[in-house]
Structures are given as C-alpha cells and as structure tokens.
Enzyme design. Sequence first.
Site, PDB file in Angstrom:
ATOM      1  N   GLU A 282       0.769  -1.138   0.070  1.00  0.00           N
ATOM      2  CA  GLU A 282       0.083   0.035  -0.296  1.00  0.00           C
ATOM      3  C   GLU A 282       0.803   1.227  -0.115  1.00  0.00           C
ATOM      4  O   GLU A 282       0.585   2.288  -0.630  1.00  0.00           O
ATOM      5  CB  GLU A 282      -0.797   0.004   1.233  1.00  0.00           C
ATOM      6  CG  GLU A 282      -2.072  -1.116   1.258  1.00  0.00           C
ATOM      7  CD  GLU A 282      -3.024  -1.046  -0.054  1.00  0.00           C
ATOM      8  OE1 GLU A 282      -3.398   0.141  -0.375  1.00  0.00           O
ATOM      9  OE2 GLU A 282      -3.175  -2.061  -0.697  1.00  0.00           O
ATOM     10  N   TRP A 285       2.188   1.537  -3.564  1.00  0.00           N
ATOM     11  CA  TRP A 285       1.089   2.031  -4.434  1.00  0.00           C
ATOM     12  C   TRP A 285       1.043   3.690  -4.436  1.00  0.00           C
ATOM     13  O   TRP A 285       1.042   4.399  -5.224  1.00  0.00           O
ATOM     14  CB  TRP A 285      -0.592   1.566  -3.895  1.00  0.00           C
ATOM     15  CG  TRP A 285      -1.051   0.345  -4.656  1.00  0.00           C
ATOM     16  CD1 TRP A 285      -0.803  -0.777  -3.914  1.00  0.00           C
ATOM     17  CD2 TRP A 285      -1.252   0.020  -5.804  1.00  0.00           C
ATOM     18  NE1 TRP A 285      -1.571  -1.636  -5.132  1.00  0.00           N
ATOM     19  CE2 TRP A 285      -1.621  -1.089  -6.325  1.00  0.00           C
ATOM     20  CE3 TRP A 285      -1.341   1.175  -6.813  1.00  0.00           C
ATOM     21  CZ2 TRP A 285      -2.061  -1.588  -7.314  1.00  0.00           C
ATOM     22  CZ3 TRP A 285      -1.980   0.676  -8.217  1.00  0.00           C
ATOM     23  CH2 TRP A 285      -2.325  -0.519  -8.312  1.00  0.00           C
ATOM     24  N   TRP A 314     -21.043   9.805 -20.185  1.00  0.00           N
ATOM     25  CA  TRP A 314     -21.787   9.708 -19.088  1.00  0.00           C
ATOM     26  C   TRP A 314     -23.167  10.511 -18.845  1.00  0.00           C
ATOM     27  O   TRP A 314     -23.207  11.357 -19.470  1.00  0.00           O
ATOM     28  CB  TRP A 314     -20.632  10.425 -18.078  1.00  0.00           C
ATOM     29  CG  TRP A 314     -19.359   9.943 -17.889  1.00  0.00           C
ATOM     30  CD1 TRP A 314     -18.266  10.518 -18.267  1.00  0.00           C
ATOM     31  CD2 TRP A 314     -18.665   8.515 -17.528  1.00  0.00           C
ATOM     32  NE1 TRP A 314     -17.096   9.709 -18.252  1.00  0.00           N
ATOM     33  CE2 TRP A 314     -17.347   8.715 -17.682  1.00  0.00           C
ATOM     34  CE3 TRP A 314     -19.462   7.545 -17.088  1.00  0.00           C
ATOM     35  CZ2 TRP A 314     -16.621   7.369 -17.358  1.00  0.00           C
ATOM     36  CZ3 TRP A 314     -18.541   6.376 -16.534  1.00  0.00           C
ATOM     37  CH2 TRP A 314     -17.180   6.388 -16.868  1.00  0.00           C
ATOM     38  N   ASN A 349     -10.593   1.965   3.013  1.00  0.00           N
ATOM     39  CA  ASN A 349     -10.299   1.811   1.700  1.00  0.00           C
ATOM     40  C   ASN A 349     -11.189   0.952   0.765  1.00  0.00           C
ATOM     41  O   ASN A 349     -11.513   1.093  -0.386  1.00  0.00           O
ATOM     42  CB  ASN A 349      -8.900   1.301   1.644  1.00  0.00           C
ATOM     43  CG  ASN A 349      -8.237   1.454   0.219  1.00  0.00           C
ATOM     44  OD1 ASN A 349      -8.442   2.618  -0.467  1.00  0.00           O
ATOM     45  ND2 ASN A 349      -7.850   0.258  -0.519  1.00  0.00           N
ATOM     46  N   TRP A 367     -16.310  10.027 -13.358  1.00  0.00           N
ATOM     47  CA  TRP A 367     -15.347   9.752 -12.200  1.00  0.00           C
ATOM     48  C   TRP A 367     -14.964  11.038 -11.555  1.00  0.00           C
ATOM     49  O   TRP A 367     -14.592  11.067 -10.435  1.00  0.00           O
ATOM     50  CB  TRP A 367     -14.215   8.781 -12.407  1.00  0.00           C
ATOM     51  CG  TRP A 367     -13.524   9.223 -13.718  1.00  0.00           C
ATOM     52  CD1 TRP A 367     -13.732   9.030 -14.751  1.00  0.00           C
ATOM     53  CD2 TRP A 367     -12.246  10.027 -13.436  1.00  0.00           C
ATOM     54  NE1 TRP A 367     -12.656   9.556 -15.757  1.00  0.00           N
ATOM     55  CE2 TRP A 367     -11.669  10.209 -14.958  1.00  0.00           C
ATOM     56  CE3 TRP A 367     -11.413  10.585 -12.479  1.00  0.00           C
ATOM     57  CZ2 TRP A 367     -10.710  11.065 -15.023  1.00  0.00           C
ATOM     58  CZ3 TRP A 367     -10.526  11.284 -12.822  1.00  0.00           C
ATOM     59  CH2 TRP A 367      -9.918  11.473 -14.001  1.00  0.00           C
ATOM     60  N   TRP A 390      -9.557   6.623  -8.116  1.00  0.00           N
ATOM     61  CA  TRP A 390     -10.669   7.089  -8.632  1.00  0.00           C
ATOM     62  C   TRP A 390     -10.462   6.434 -10.344  1.00  0.00           C
ATOM     63  O   TRP A 390     -11.302   5.885 -10.860  1.00  0.00           O
ATOM     64  CB  TRP A 390     -11.272   8.350  -8.939  1.00  0.00           C
ATOM     65  CG  TRP A 390     -12.031   8.648  -7.762  1.00  0.00           C
ATOM     66  CD1 TRP A 390     -11.685   9.066  -6.455  1.00  0.00           C
ATOM     67  CD2 TRP A 390     -13.418   8.553  -7.526  1.00  0.00           C
ATOM     68  NE1 TRP A 390     -12.734   9.367  -5.917  1.00  0.00           N
ATOM     69  CE2 TRP A 390     -13.781   8.691  -6.298  1.00  0.00           C
ATOM     70  CE3 TRP A 390     -14.437   7.973  -8.617  1.00  0.00           C
ATOM     71  CZ2 TRP A 390     -15.347   8.669  -5.920  1.00  0.00           C
ATOM     72  CZ3 TRP A 390     -15.656   7.928  -8.282  1.00  0.00           C
ATOM     73  CH2 TRP A 390     -16.178   8.014  -6.924  1.00  0.00           C
TER      74      TRP A 390
END
Length: 475
Positions: A282, A285, A314, A349, A367, A390
């Site tokens: 993590e 990341w 969208w 998370n 998004w 996202w």
Amino acid sequence: MQLLNVVWLRNDLRYFDNAVLCSAAEDAARTGAAVLALFIATPQTWQQHDMAPIKQDLIRRRVMQLQHEMMLLNIPLLAVEGSSYRQVTGVFTSLSRQFQLKVFVQTEYELREQQRDAAVEQLVVAQAGQFIRFDTQCIMPPGTIRTQQGDIYKVFTPFKRTWLSRLKEQGVQCLAKPEALPASNLQFVLPQLPALKNADNSSAAWPVAEAEVLDLMRAFCRSKVQDYHQARDFPAIDGTSKLSAYLALGVLSPSQCVARLQLEAADSWQQDKSGAEVWLSELIWREFYKHILVAWPQLIKHQPFQADTAAIRWSNNNSLFQAWCDGMTGYPIVDAAMRQLNQTGWMHNRLRMIAAGFLVKDLHIDWRLGERYFMSKLIDGDFAANNGGWQWAASTGTDAAPYFRIFNPVSQSEKFDPQGDFIRLYVPQLSKLHGKALHWPHTLGGVKGYPAPVVDHAVARKQTLALFAEVKKPG
C-alpha cells in the site's frame, strides 16, 4: 546583510526525518545563519483545490502544535494566514530585503504548486539568494524507478518489483531531529498578514503531537500489521493503520513507516501476502501514483490516463449523484460508506473502491465528480492517490481494473460486512435487520425511512459494458 535560512514547510509538517529542516540547521551551524521555519496558510487556494474543511483543520492544529515542538530546537515557526498562492511571494519579497536568504523546501508535484515555487525561486535568486529543493515526498523519487528500456512503469506489479529491488540495494534511512540551535533574537518585518487562525476542531479525534503520531505508527507495526492482510477489507474491524492523513500532511514520512515495519516485522515484511508485505504494498502504491502524476502531468488537469475513455458518454444525472453523496442510494454498503465519509471525514479503503465503482458503473456518472467530492470531504485527501484510486475504479487509468470488472454492491456487502455491523453503525434505519434482508432490505418490500434502490444493478451493468464498448471499438 544577515544570513537567514528559511525552512518553508508545506506538506512536511514534522521535525523527525525532515531533510529540509536538518539541512537548514546544519548549514546554519556552519555559516552562523539564523533559521526561521515558515508556514503560509492559503485557504482560498485550498478551497479552489477542493481541500476538505476537516483536512484544513488538521493542518492548522498540526502547525500550531509544531510551533511548540520547534521551540525546543530554538527555531521559531512563523505561521501566517494568506488567502492564496499570490500572497506567498510577498512574504519572500519582504524577507529578501532584510536578509540574505537560503530557502529550503521539499519538492511538490502538482501544477500550481510548481508554478508558485518557480515564482518564489525566481524572486529569491534575483536577490542573490538560494532556493534549495529536496525531493523527499517518496522513498524513491519520481523518475528514479524505470524499466530496463528507461521508461516509466505504467503497471504496478513490475514497478513494485523494481522498487523493492532498489530498497534492498540502498535500504532506508531516517534522520534524527536536528540538534537545538543557539537561541536567537530574530527580528524581521513582514507584510500585514494575520497569524494562523485557530482551528475549528472538526479534526479533534485525530492527534497532532508528533510523538503521539509516531507512537500510533509504531503500535500498528508492532501489534496489528501481522493481521493486516486479513483484516484490512472488513470495515467493521479496526484493521487498518489510519495513518494516511499523517502521510498526506507529512507528519509521518514513508521512510519512517518502512523503517519501523522492517524493525517490527523483520521476519515477515518480505514474505509474500503476509500482513506486513501487503501493508508495504500500500505504501508502494502511494509512491506509484506520485511517479505517474509527475510523468503524465495532464492527470493534474483531470484528464483520463486512457485517452479513449474521454469519449465515454456519462449520463451525469444530478439526482442520482446527490443520492450517492447523501448515502441514499438504497444499496446499504454504499450508503454506509458515504455516510461514514460525510460524518467522519474518512472512509475505509475497501469502501472507497465499492463507492467509487458504484458511482461510475452503476450510476454512470463521470468519475471526476466523485474524485472532487472525495477530496472535498477526506481528511487524508492527496491528489495523486485520490486520482489514481478513482481512475482505477473507473477503468480509465494506468493499471486500472478492466472495464468489465464491475462490483456487485450486494455481494460486496455480504462478503466484507457479513454480520452487518458496519452497515448498522451508519444506516440506523436497518439496525433491526439481519442476514440477506440487511444487505438487500428491498426483499422485505421496503424499510421505513430507507430509500428504494435508485438503479437496478443488473441493468446498469449491461449499460456500462455498452458505454465502454462504444469507445473501445477499433478505429
């Protein structure tokens, strides 16, 4: 003209393992320069960047605490209240008229921050001063982890492999806090900016003393990290570190986290899929997304990493978006997640993935609207991590989930909150339900005070596949 080393603090609000602070203090010991730590709040710019009020509050509280902590080093911390980045240059203009400046800063990666720093650097250098940058937000600075062909990694797993290889080569070092400097009677005149305003206390549940934050990190690495791989996906369990807010503000450095992890979990941090190894992933990341942001600055302008997805049509239904924001979609796990965010300024998370996936792939809402809403609420809001998360959920980013991987919010609820303890905490209308009825109360024909589902997941899933297929067609 008197020499002055300015430690310009931004998102590095700590005195342990702070290369900017240590270098300024060491230089002062050699040259006899005075040292001034400086923090300039810019609430107007923060608001333009959608910074959550609770994060602003945490920053203010932390800076005020840091003022006391820096007194022990005989380094005054001047904390003033501007409005926007435009006022920052005025402070340095005034100081440069009174002192020979060396400005010490940690590099920031976002576009406006780079422009602000370039303007200050130009000003300081024009007055024969120095502007000294330290790229210390990441253990491995952006651009230093590359493929054998010299390219930036676009996929996390090989990035992680190379990152770990580099870690084993060079290790991780943490700096002690600087030695206390001789007391000084530093005198200066600044533009009429008020002192940093008092915090509003919305972040009161989050400690701000550096020693206390370090203790939280040490305790997690000592007693919780071994179960992290199993506990981290269950929001009803206190199984995560909750250190992300402190990493975002720089109260903690990633080097401190990795060094402590290696110490407390010496036998397991390299063991595949152990709790320690998963938590380390993590942290990697977090660095991966910063590397991506620097290499592809168009992301700062909210462009999708996968250019073809910019053409997705969208629906952006306002009433559906508002239902999602309010936690009133009729899908209990999504609603509980959004209510946790709205009430506490933090979201687990696993729930971030579920809530984000639902907005994009069930409600067919851009998004970027969700990305902005999260930033406006999260105490740990960090542009690179939020944007990366996202775009992953929306299948528009680097190393993103395939667009046909669509979470079923009911099965996610049953899997990760099996007893419904988390849902009951945030959706009291469902507090008396159990089993399938809790995860999908509409089998009962509805529950008083709780909305009917705003969309049919099965129908929405087919529509999502069609939306992506439309832009993914060859040619």
